[in-house]
Every structure is written in structure tokens, then in C-alpha cells.
Write a protein that holds these residues in place. Structure first.
Motif, short mmCIF file in Angstrom:
data_model
loop_
_atom_site.label_atom_id
_atom_site.label_comp_id
_atom_site.label_asym_id
_atom_site.label_seq_id
_atom_site.Cartn_x
_atom_site.Cartn_y
_atom_site.Cartn_z
N LEU A 185 -17.91 33.79 11.80
CA LEU A 185 -18.41 33.46 10.47
C LEU A 185 -17.94 32.07 10.05
N ASP A 186 -18.77 31.40 9.26
CA ASP A 186 -18.43 30.12 8.67
C ASP A 186 -18.19 30.37 7.18
N TYR A 187 -16.92 30.43 6.78
CA TYR A 187 -16.60 30.85 5.42
C TYR A 187 -16.97 29.79 4.39
N ALA A 188 -17.00 28.53 4.78
CA ALA A 188 -17.43 27.49 3.85
C ALA A 188 -18.89 27.69 3.48
N LYS A 189 -19.72 28.02 4.46
CA LYS A 189 -21.13 28.27 4.18
C LYS A 189 -21.33 29.56 3.39
N LEU A 190 -20.52 30.58 3.69
CA LEU A 190 -20.60 31.79 2.89
C LEU A 190 -20.25 31.49 1.43
N GLY A 191 -19.28 30.62 1.23
CA GLY A 191 -18.92 30.22 -0.12
C GLY A 191 -20.06 29.52 -0.83
N GLU A 192 -20.79 28.67 -0.11
CA GLU A 192 -21.95 28.00 -0.70
C GLU A 192 -23.01 29.01 -1.10
N ASN A 193 -23.23 29.99 -0.23
CA ASN A 193 -24.20 31.06 -0.52
C ASN A 193 -23.79 31.82 -1.77
#
Length: 373
Positions: free
Chosen positions: A275-283
Motif C-alpha cells: 500500500l501507498d499510504y500517502a496516496k490513501l491519505g489523498e483519497n
């Protein structure tokens, strides 16, 4: 060596749908899946059943598939968790609303009327929890969502009840042509043969195509999803956004699914995703912006599936250019779930009759060129 009329490689929704529709037409079918049906993209996606926002070449297929979704229990003896509360794309500005109008006008010029522009008043009726700055949107009223893993299992089980042989938990280690037959060697030493081969291997389908002289620009990706704790009911349609990446829905139990195509990292050789948590945060921030009711919601789980994305964003469907008897169904590029029922029917038509009434020419593997096997 065990033989059948058709050998299907891949037990995702498209492989299981092809096996089902072939069995319905009287073919003897063997399907091989290295894990279990629904292990990858087909079973862990957002479950969107949408015509909304489709690439233009996909629209006739999507409309035909939606007809099957609305009577899905007649096909697979299971409702598949399908609900049709519509899908809405939010417009956050007048520029977004202009984009929605342009899209609807383009479709009307092509003879399609399933996407409708809605003003702020109707948007509030459909999505009352949307943020105050949302000014309208685009809706496809007959769209909805289903439960992915349940759907794959329903197609798999119905195919098996109709006589298809399902081989699970064993990988294909070699594919070759012997005379009129394709021969698949399995990891346990068994060999399976058939004069027809359906390549529905998902993220691994490019390897099958290349084996028979048809390399394609396939990228292996890992679309991510999150799910939250239960919330009081506030949303019925599936919601996206015009100028942001989002797929957002609430289940009957109150949990909320958040996705939209943000990618982690995939390793198809090990079946692992990261998982890419930075991208999950953006989502998650997109959800906070568009739905104030979600600002204190807790995410309880996140995951990613392994999927194939084509360079041009549309799938490969139809016969091989280099190998008689080989048919492809792969590369659905993060939006293949809704197409599953009809694409299986298309493959069965092409295999058994050599033709289909639906326009599949844009999906030919020949668009990428070919070389000798």
C-alpha cells in the motif's frame, strides 16, 4: 492428458463468465486458476456496476451488460448483492458542470441518453450529504454496485453446475501448441488440452499473449481501497467526482468504501501488494472535502488487488491475430467488473459462432501490432 472443448486460463470474473456462457452453449470447459476465483482484481474491487463515465468504445458493451445485471439472478441464481441506486459524478464548480454538460451532449450525439446533467437542487435530493460547494453533477440512474467476491463465486458455481470443470490452486507452468490442441502443463505435473484457449489471466495475461507472439503494453497495477467503521445511513448512490479521483459508497451495514484508482505497488510473481499510504491519505482528504459527515470517520482496513491496465485504457477482447483458436479477454484497466457478464457472453459467441453482434473491433489485440510466434 485431460481434454475438453475449451481451456480457460484465469478464474476472475471474466474467466468464470466465459466458462459459464460457454457451458450454456454446450461446450465442455476446463478453467484453471492458480489461486482461487476472485483472489485478485475481480474479488477485491469496489464493485461498481456503472455505465457512467465509460470510454466511448465500451458504452455499447456496458449497456448490454447492464441489462444482464438487472436480471443477474436469472443468469447465476444469485442476486450478487446488486443494488441499483444510481451513480453520480459530483461537479464542484461551474467548470466541472460544463464538463458534465459536454459529456452528456457527446453521448446524445451518439444516440445514448443514460448520462444526465443534474442541477444543485436535484443533486441535493440524490446526495444530501454532499459538501455545500457542490453545484450539480452527472447521473446514470440505472447504475449501482454489487459485491465482487460473491459475484465471482456465483459465476464460478453456476459454470460448475452446468458442467464446467474448475481447477483451483494450481498454476499453469507451460503453454504450447501440439497439432490442433493447446496443451497446458500444471505445476503438479498434470496436462490439460483443448483446441480452444481463452486467455483471461488478468495481470498475467500479457505473458500468455506474448507466448503466442502477441506482446502488448500491459502494466500490472495495484488499485487500493479503504473501508471505514459503520456510520449512520447518509448515502444510497455510488459517488464519484468530475475533477478528482473518487469511488465512494455506503453499504447497508453502514460501512463506507473509499477508492477510485489510487495505486499501490504490485508484484505479480509473489502475489503481493504494497500500500501507498500517502496516496490513501489523498483519497481520504477528497472524501473529507466532499462529505463533511465523514470528517471524524475511522478507516478500519485498506487493501489492494492485482490488476492489468492497458496503455490505452480499454481491454483486449476477441480472437488472436497470430494463433487460430486463441481468444483474449483481459486488460480491463480498473473498470472491468460491470462488463463481466456481457464479455463472457461475447467470448462464447466468438468461440462457438465466430461472430458477435456487439462492436468489439476497438478491443482487438491487433491494435498493438503483432509479430510471428
Amino acid at each position: 492428458m485431460a481434454g475438453s472443448d475449451v481451456l480457460v486460463i484465469g478464474g476472475g470474473l471474466h474467466g468464470c463468465s466465459a466458462a459459464l456462457h460457454l457451458a450454456m452453449r454446450g461446450a465442455s470447459v476446463t478453467l484453471v486458476e492458480k489461486d482461487y476465483p476472485g483472489r485478485h482484481a475481480s474479488g477485491v474491487n469496489a464493485g461498481g456496476v456503472r455505465r457512467l463515465g465509460r470510454a466511448l468504445p465500451e458504452i455499447p458493451l456496458s449497456i448490454a451488460s447492464m441489462e444482464l445485471w438487472h436480471r443477474i439472478a436469472d443468469l447465476v441464481d444469485d442476486e450478487c448483492g446488486f443494488e441499483s441506486h444510481g451513480q453520480v459524478k459530483l461537479a464542484e464548480s461551474e467548470a466541472d458542470l460544463a464538463t458534465c454538460r459536454e459529456r452528456a451532449e457527446t453521448l446524445r450525439a451518439m444516440g445514448f441518453d443514460h448520462e444526465e446533467v443534474i442541477d444543485e437542487r436535484e443533486l441535493r435530493d440524490l446526495v444530501p450529504a454532499a459538501a455545500p460547494h457542490v453545484v450539480g453533477g452527472l447521473v446514470s440512474r440505472g447504475d449501482g454496485a454489487a459485491l465482487p467476491f460473491r459475484t465471482v463465486q456465483a459465476f464460478r458455481n453456476k459454470a460448475e453446475r452446468l458442467g464446467a470443470r474448475i481447477v483451483e490452486g494450481v498454476a499453469v507452468t507451460d503453454l504450447r501448441r501440439e497439432g490442433r490442441d493447446f496443451v497446458a502443463r500444471l505445476a503438479d505435473g498434470r496436462e490439460l488440452s483443448a483446441p480452444i484457449l481463452v486467455n483471461a489471466a488478468g495481470a498475467w495475461a500479457g505473458r500468455v499473449a506474448e507466448r503466442f507472439g502477441e506482446p502488448v503494453p500491459l502494466e500490472v497495477v495495484a488499485p487500493m481501497l479503504m473501508i471505514t467503521e459503520r456510520r449512520a445511513p447518509f448515502l444510497k448512490p455510488v459517488v464519484g467526482a468530475t475533477s478528482r479521483t473518487l469511488s465512494f459508497k455506503q453499504f447497508a451495514n453502514g460501512t463506507v468504501l473509499i477508492g477510485g484508482g489510487y495505486l499501490g505497488r504490485a508484484d505479480p510473481d509473489t502475489n503481493r501488494t504494497v500500500l501507498d499510504y500517502a496516496k490513501l491519505g489523498e483519497n481520504a482528504r477528497t472524501v473529507r472535502d466532499l462529505f463533511p459527515v465523514m470528517r471524524d470517520a475511522r478507516v478500519v482496513r485498506a487493501w489492494a488487488g492485482i490488476e492489468a491496465r492497458m496503455k490505452d485504457g480499454i481491454p483486449v477482447i476477441g480472437p488472436s491475430r497470430t494463433e487460430e483458436g486463441l481468444f483474449h479477454s483481459f486488460g480491463y484497466s480498473l473498470h472491468g467488473f460491470q462488463l463481466g457478464p456481457i464479455c463472457g457472453a461475447i467470448l462464447a459467441e466468438l468461440v462457438t459462432t465466430g461472430r458477435t453482434n456487439l462492436p468489439v473491433e476497438p478491443f482487438s489485440i491487433a491494435r498493438f501490432g503483432a509479430r510471428a510466434a
